[in-house]
Design a protein around this motif. Structure first.
Motif, short mmCIF file in Angstrom:
data_model
loop_
_atom_site.label_atom_id
_atom_site.label_comp_id
_atom_site.label_asym_id
_atom_site.label_seq_id
_atom_site.Cartn_x
_atom_site.Cartn_y
_atom_site.Cartn_z
N GLU A 48 -9.00 9.37 17.11
CA GLU A 48 -10.37 8.87 17.00
C GLU A 48 -10.33 7.36 16.81
OE1 GLU A 48 -12.42 10.19 13.51
OE2 GLU A 48 -10.61 10.22 12.31
N PRO A 49 -11.36 6.66 17.22
CA PRO A 49 -11.37 5.20 17.08
C PRO A 49 -11.24 4.80 15.61
CG PRO A 49 -13.13 5.92 18.55
CD PRO A 49 -12.57 7.15 17.92
N LEU A 50 -10.38 3.83 15.35
CA LEU A 50 -10.19 3.36 13.98
C LEU A 50 -11.34 2.45 13.58
CD1 LEU A 50 -6.38 2.52 13.64
CD2 LEU A 50 -7.72 4.03 12.18
N GLN A 51 -11.91 2.73 12.42
CA GLN A 51 -12.97 1.87 11.89
C GLN A 51 -12.58 1.21 10.58
OE1 GLN A 51 -16.30 4.64 11.74
NE2 GLN A 51 -17.00 3.98 13.75
N SER A 52 -11.59 1.81 9.89
CA SER A 52 -11.13 1.21 8.64
C SER A 52 -9.69 1.61 8.38
CB SER A 52 -12.02 1.65 7.47
OG SER A 52 -11.90 3.05 7.24
N LEU A 53 -8.97 0.74 7.71
CA LEU A 53 -7.61 1.06 7.30
C LEU A 53 -7.23 0.25 6.09
CD1 LEU A 53 -4.87 -0.55 9.53
CD2 LEU A 53 -7.25 -1.20 9.71
N SER A 54 -6.25 0.78 5.35
CA SER A 54 -5.73 0.11 4.16
C SER A 54 -4.26 -0.19 4.39
CB SER A 54 -5.90 1.00 2.92
OG SER A 54 -7.26 1.28 2.68
N LEU A 55 -3.85 -1.40 4.03
CA LEU A 55 -2.48 -1.86 4.19
C LEU A 55 -1.86 -2.03 2.82
CD1 LEU A 55 -3.26 -4.62 6.85
CD2 LEU A 55 -2.52 -2.28 7.31
N LEU A 56 -0.80 -1.27 2.52
CA LEU A 56 -0.17 -1.32 1.20
C LEU A 56 1.10 -2.17 1.29
CD1 LEU A 56 -1.88 1.41 1.29
CD2 LEU A 56 -0.43 2.14 -0.61
N VAL A 57 1.16 -3.19 0.42
CA VAL A 57 2.30 -4.11 0.38
C VAL A 57 2.80 -4.19 -1.04
CG1 VAL A 57 3.03 -6.50 0.72
CG2 VAL A 57 1.45 -5.45 2.34
N GLY A 58 4.09 -3.99 -1.23
CA GLY A 58 4.66 -4.01 -2.57
C GLY A 58 4.86 -5.40 -3.13
N PRO A 59 5.18 -5.52 -4.42
CA PRO A 59 5.46 -6.82 -5.04
C PRO A 59 6.84 -7.32 -4.63
CG PRO A 59 5.86 -5.08 -6.61
CD PRO A 59 5.33 -4.40 -5.37
N GLU A 60 7.32 -8.37 -5.30
CA GLU A 60 8.61 -8.96 -4.91
C GLU A 60 9.75 -7.94 -4.85
OE1 GLU A 60 6.36 -12.51 -6.62
OE2 GLU A 60 6.53 -10.38 -7.05
N GLY A 61 9.81 -7.04 -5.80
CA GLY A 61 10.89 -6.06 -5.83
C GLY A 61 10.64 -4.84 -4.98
N GLY A 62 9.51 -4.81 -4.28
CA GLY A 62 9.17 -3.66 -3.45
C GLY A 62 8.62 -2.50 -4.26
N TRP A 63 8.23 -1.45 -3.57
CA TRP A 63 7.76 -0.23 -4.23
C TRP A 63 8.95 0.53 -4.80
CZ3 TRP A 63 2.74 -0.49 -4.74
CH2 TRP A 63 1.94 -1.04 -3.73
N SER A 64 8.75 1.16 -5.94
CA SER A 64 9.80 1.99 -6.53
C SER A 64 9.90 3.31 -5.75
CB SER A 64 9.50 2.28 -7.99
OG SER A 64 8.37 3.15 -8.10
N GLU A 65 11.00 4.03 -5.94
CA GLU A 65 11.15 5.31 -5.27
C GLU A 65 10.05 6.29 -5.68
OE1 GLU A 65 13.22 6.05 -2.84
OE2 GLU A 65 13.88 3.95 -2.94
N ALA A 66 9.66 6.23 -6.96
CA ALA A 66 8.59 7.11 -7.43
C ALA A 66 7.27 6.77 -6.74
CB ALA A 66 8.44 6.99 -8.94
N GLU A 67 6.99 5.48 -6.55
CA GLU A 67 5.75 5.07 -5.89
C GLU A 67 5.77 5.47 -4.41
OE1 GLU A 67 4.40 1.14 -8.48
OE2 GLU A 67 6.05 0.97 -7.03
#
Length: 246
Positions: A189-208
Protein backbone atom coordinates in the motif's frame (compact mmCIF):
# COMPACT_ATOMS: atom_id res chain seq x y z
CA UNK A 1 16.22 37.99 -0.92
CA UNK A 2 13.61 36.19 1.22
CA UNK A 3 11.63 38.34 3.62
CA UNK A 4 12.27 37.94 7.36
CA UNK A 5 9.89 35.28 8.71
CA UNK A 6 8.64 35.05 12.29
CA UNK A 7 6.69 32.40 14.17
CA UNK A 8 3.95 34.13 16.15
CA UNK A 9 2.03 31.90 18.55
CA UNK A 10 -1.23 33.82 18.37
CA UNK A 11 -4.37 33.85 16.16
CA UNK A 12 -3.73 35.60 12.85
CA UNK A 13 -6.31 36.98 10.43
CA UNK A 14 -6.25 39.01 7.20
CA UNK A 15 -6.11 42.76 7.69
CA UNK A 16 -5.51 42.57 11.44
CA UNK A 17 -3.15 44.90 13.28
CA UNK A 18 -1.21 42.80 15.76
CA UNK A 19 0.97 43.90 18.67
CA UNK A 20 4.07 41.75 18.49
CA UNK A 21 5.19 39.72 21.52
CA UNK A 22 8.20 41.25 23.29
CA UNK A 23 10.64 38.52 22.26
CA UNK A 24 9.57 38.70 18.62
CA UNK A 25 9.71 42.50 18.60
CA UNK A 26 13.18 42.47 20.19
CA UNK A 27 14.47 40.03 17.59
CA UNK A 28 13.02 42.02 14.68
CA UNK A 29 14.02 45.48 15.85
CA UNK A 30 17.12 45.01 18.04
CA UNK A 31 18.73 41.91 16.52
CA UNK A 32 17.80 42.13 12.84
CA UNK A 33 17.57 45.95 12.98
CA UNK A 34 14.51 46.11 10.77
CA UNK A 35 13.10 49.56 10.16
CA UNK A 36 9.59 50.92 10.46
CA UNK A 37 7.62 49.87 7.37
CA UNK A 38 9.78 46.83 6.63
CA UNK A 39 7.99 43.92 4.91
CA UNK A 40 7.92 40.72 6.99
CA UNK A 41 6.07 37.38 7.07
CA UNK A 42 4.24 35.91 10.08
CA UNK A 43 2.99 32.35 10.59
CA UNK A 44 1.50 30.59 13.60
CA UNK A 45 2.04 26.95 12.70
CA UNK A 46 -1.56 26.28 11.70
CA UNK A 47 -0.86 26.45 7.99
CA UNK A 48 -0.02 29.15 5.49
CA UNK A 49 1.50 32.54 6.23
CA UNK A 50 0.70 36.24 6.28
CA UNK A 51 2.71 38.94 4.54
CA UNK A 52 2.82 41.93 6.86
CA UNK A 53 4.28 45.38 7.37
CA UNK A 54 6.32 46.06 10.50
CA UNK A 55 5.41 49.12 12.54
CA UNK A 56 7.70 50.53 15.23
CA UNK A 57 6.68 53.06 17.87
CA UNK A 58 9.34 53.62 20.50
CA UNK A 59 9.98 50.33 22.29
CA UNK A 60 6.83 48.63 20.96
CA UNK A 61 6.30 47.00 17.59
CA UNK A 62 3.27 45.81 15.68
CA UNK A 63 2.43 44.21 12.34
CA UNK A 64 -0.23 45.09 9.81
CA UNK A 65 -1.26 41.77 8.27
CA UNK A 66 -2.12 41.26 4.62
CA UNK A 67 -4.08 38.42 3.03
CA UNK A 68 -3.51 34.82 4.04
CA UNK A 69 -1.11 32.96 1.75
CA UNK A 70 -1.82 29.19 1.85
CA UNK A 71 1.70 28.29 0.73
CA UNK A 72 3.13 25.14 2.34
CA UNK A 73 6.53 23.45 2.24
CA UNK A 74 5.66 20.06 3.75
CA UNK A 75 6.61 16.58 2.56
CA UNK A 76 4.05 14.36 0.85
CA UNK A 77 4.20 12.00 3.85
CA UNK A 78 4.93 12.08 7.57
CA UNK A 79 8.36 11.16 8.97
CA UNK A 80 9.09 10.73 12.67
CA UNK A 81 12.74 10.54 13.69
CA UNK A 82 13.04 8.39 16.81
CA UNK A 83 16.49 9.48 17.98
CA UNK A 84 18.48 7.84 20.76
CA UNK A 85 19.65 10.71 22.96
CA UNK A 86 23.19 11.66 21.93
CA UNK A 87 25.75 13.29 24.20
CA UNK A 88 26.34 17.03 24.61
CA UNK A 89 24.38 19.40 22.40
CA UNK A 90 24.22 17.12 19.34
CA UNK A 91 20.44 16.96 19.68
CA UNK A 92 20.28 20.68 18.88
CA UNK A 93 21.83 19.99 15.46
CA UNK A 94 19.60 16.96 14.84
CA UNK A 95 16.42 18.92 15.56
CA UNK A 96 17.40 21.92 13.47
CA UNK A 97 18.30 19.82 10.43
CA UNK A 98 15.29 17.51 10.84
CA UNK A 99 13.07 20.58 10.51
CA UNK A 100 14.92 21.69 7.38
CA UNK A 101 14.56 18.21 5.85
CA UNK A 102 10.81 18.14 6.48
CA UNK A 103 10.37 15.74 9.42
CA UNK A 104 7.00 15.93 11.19
CA UNK A 105 8.27 14.93 14.63
CA UNK A 106 11.43 14.11 16.57
CA UNK A 107 11.09 11.77 19.54
CA UNK A 108 14.19 11.61 21.77
CA UNK A 109 14.74 8.17 23.29
CA UNK A 110 16.55 7.70 26.59
CA UNK A 111 18.28 4.54 25.35
CA UNK A 112 20.23 2.14 27.55
CA UNK A 113 23.50 3.40 26.07
CA UNK A 114 22.59 7.10 26.06
CA UNK A 115 25.17 9.15 27.96
CA UNK A 116 22.83 12.11 28.39
CA UNK A 117 20.18 11.55 31.05
CA UNK A 118 17.51 14.17 31.71
CA UNK A 119 14.88 14.51 34.42
CA UNK A 120 12.88 17.09 36.34
CA UNK A 121 13.48 20.77 35.70
CA UNK A 122 16.52 20.02 33.55
CA UNK A 123 14.39 17.92 31.20
CA UNK A 124 11.70 20.61 30.96
CA UNK A 125 14.29 23.28 30.13
CA UNK A 126 15.89 21.09 27.47
CA UNK A 127 12.56 20.31 25.78
CA UNK A 128 11.68 24.03 25.76
CA UNK A 129 15.11 24.75 24.27
CA UNK A 130 14.58 22.14 21.53
CA UNK A 131 11.14 23.56 20.77
CA UNK A 132 12.63 27.03 20.26
CA UNK A 133 15.24 25.55 17.93
CA UNK A 134 12.46 23.90 15.89
CA UNK A 135 10.59 27.21 15.68
CA UNK A 136 13.68 29.12 14.55
CA UNK A 137 14.49 26.46 11.96
CA UNK A 138 10.95 26.69 10.56
CA UNK A 139 11.35 30.47 10.27
CA UNK A 140 14.62 30.05 8.40
CA UNK A 141 13.67 27.23 6.01
CA UNK A 142 10.22 28.41 4.98
CA UNK A 143 8.00 25.85 6.69
CA UNK A 144 4.66 27.15 7.93
CA UNK A 145 3.99 24.18 10.21
CA UNK A 146 6.05 23.37 13.27
CA UNK A 147 7.82 20.06 13.71
CA UNK A 148 6.78 18.47 17.00
CA UNK A 149 9.48 17.73 19.57
CA UNK A 150 8.45 15.12 22.14
CA UNK A 151 9.74 14.85 25.68
CA UNK A 152 12.34 12.07 26.00
CA UNK A 153 10.96 8.62 26.76
CA UNK A 154 12.20 5.05 26.95
CA UNK A 155 12.15 2.81 23.91
CA UNK A 156 9.59 0.47 25.47
CA UNK A 157 7.28 3.41 26.20
CA UNK A 158 7.51 4.55 22.59
CA UNK A 159 6.94 1.05 21.21
CA UNK A 160 3.84 0.62 23.37
CA UNK A 161 2.17 3.57 21.67
CA UNK A 162 -0.25 2.81 18.79
CA UNK A 163 1.82 2.10 15.68
CA UNK A 164 1.20 4.21 12.59
CA UNK A 165 2.86 3.42 9.29
CA UNK A 166 6.16 1.67 8.68
CA UNK A 167 8.75 1.55 11.48
CA UNK A 168 12.40 0.83 10.64
CA UNK A 169 15.50 0.67 12.81
CA UNK A 170 18.91 1.55 11.43
CA UNK A 171 21.50 -1.16 12.21
CA UNK A 172 24.80 -1.88 10.39
CA UNK A 173 24.31 -5.67 10.63
CA UNK A 174 20.78 -5.75 9.22
CA UNK A 175 20.22 -7.95 6.17
CA UNK A 176 17.63 -5.86 4.33
CA UNK A 177 18.51 -2.44 2.96
CA UNK A 178 16.42 0.68 3.46
CA UNK A 179 15.52 0.69 -0.25
CA UNK A 180 14.42 -2.96 -0.11
CA UNK A 181 12.13 -2.44 2.87
CA UNK A 182 10.59 0.73 1.42
CA UNK A 183 9.94 -0.98 -1.91
CA UNK A 184 8.36 -4.04 -0.28
CA UNK A 185 6.13 -1.90 1.93
CA UNK A 186 5.07 0.35 -0.95
CA UNK A 187 4.02 -2.71 -2.96
CA UNK A 188 1.39 -3.52 -0.33
CA UNK A 189 0.00 0.00 0.00
CA UNK A 190 1.22 3.56 -0.58
CA UNK A 191 3.35 4.80 2.30
CA UNK A 192 1.96 7.83 4.08
CA UNK A 193 3.99 7.76 7.29
CA UNK A 194 7.04 6.08 8.72
CA UNK A 195 9.27 6.20 11.78
CA UNK A 196 13.06 6.00 11.61
CA UNK A 197 14.80 4.64 14.72
CA UNK A 198 18.44 5.66 15.27
CA UNK A 199 20.46 4.62 18.30
CA UNK A 200 22.79 6.80 20.42
CA UNK A 201 26.59 6.78 20.12
CA UNK A 202 26.90 3.24 21.49
CA UNK A 203 24.04 1.94 19.37
CA UNK A 204 20.99 0.00 20.53
CA UNK A 205 21.54 -2.67 23.16
CA UNK A 206 20.76 -6.31 22.38
CA UNK A 207 17.72 -6.09 24.66
CA UNK A 208 16.44 -3.02 22.78
CA UNK A 209 16.99 -4.70 19.40
CA UNK A 210 15.06 -7.75 20.58
CA UNK A 211 12.23 -5.60 21.96
CA UNK A 212 11.96 -3.64 18.70
CA UNK A 213 11.84 -6.86 16.68
CA UNK A 214 9.07 -8.25 18.91
CA UNK A 215 7.06 -5.10 18.20
CA UNK A 216 7.37 -5.43 14.43
CA UNK A 217 10.09 -2.83 13.83
CA UNK A 218 12.16 -3.77 10.78
CA UNK A 219 15.97 -3.45 10.97
CA UNK A 220 17.57 -1.92 7.88
CA UNK A 221 21.12 -1.48 6.63
CA UNK A 222 22.08 1.90 5.25
CA UNK A 223 25.24 1.75 3.19
CA UNK A 224 28.66 0.19 3.91
CA UNK A 225 29.80 2.81 6.42
CA UNK A 226 28.90 3.32 10.08
CA UNK A 227 27.46 6.82 10.51
CA UNK A 228 27.56 8.96 13.62
CA UNK A 229 24.28 9.13 15.49
CA UNK A 230 23.79 12.81 14.61
CA UNK A 231 24.35 11.99 10.92
CA UNK A 232 22.42 8.75 10.51
CA UNK A 233 18.89 10.00 11.10
CA UNK A 234 19.30 13.02 8.84
CA UNK A 235 20.79 10.87 6.07
CA UNK A 236 17.88 8.45 6.42
CA UNK A 237 15.33 11.26 6.10
CA UNK A 238 17.03 12.51 2.93
CA UNK A 239 17.18 9.00 1.47
CA UNK A 240 13.54 8.26 2.26
CA UNK A 241 12.25 11.45 0.69
CA UNK A 242 14.30 10.76 -2.44
CA UNK A 243 13.35 7.09 -2.78
CA UNK A 244 9.64 7.75 -2.19
CA UNK A 245 9.57 10.92 -4.26
CA UNK A 246 8.36 12.98 -1.32
Amino acid sequence: MPLPRFFCDTPLSPGARLSLPDALAHHAVRVLRLRDGAPIVLFNGLGGEYPATLGIDGKSAWAQLGDHDPREAELAGSITLVQGLPSGDKMDWVIEKAVELGASCVTPIAAQRSVLQLSGARLEKRVAHWTRIAQSAAEQCGRNRLMAVDAPMGLREWLEQPATGLRVLCHPDAIATLADVLATSAEREPLQSLSLLVGPEGGWSEAELALAAQCGVQPVRFGPRVLRTETAGLALISAVTTILGW
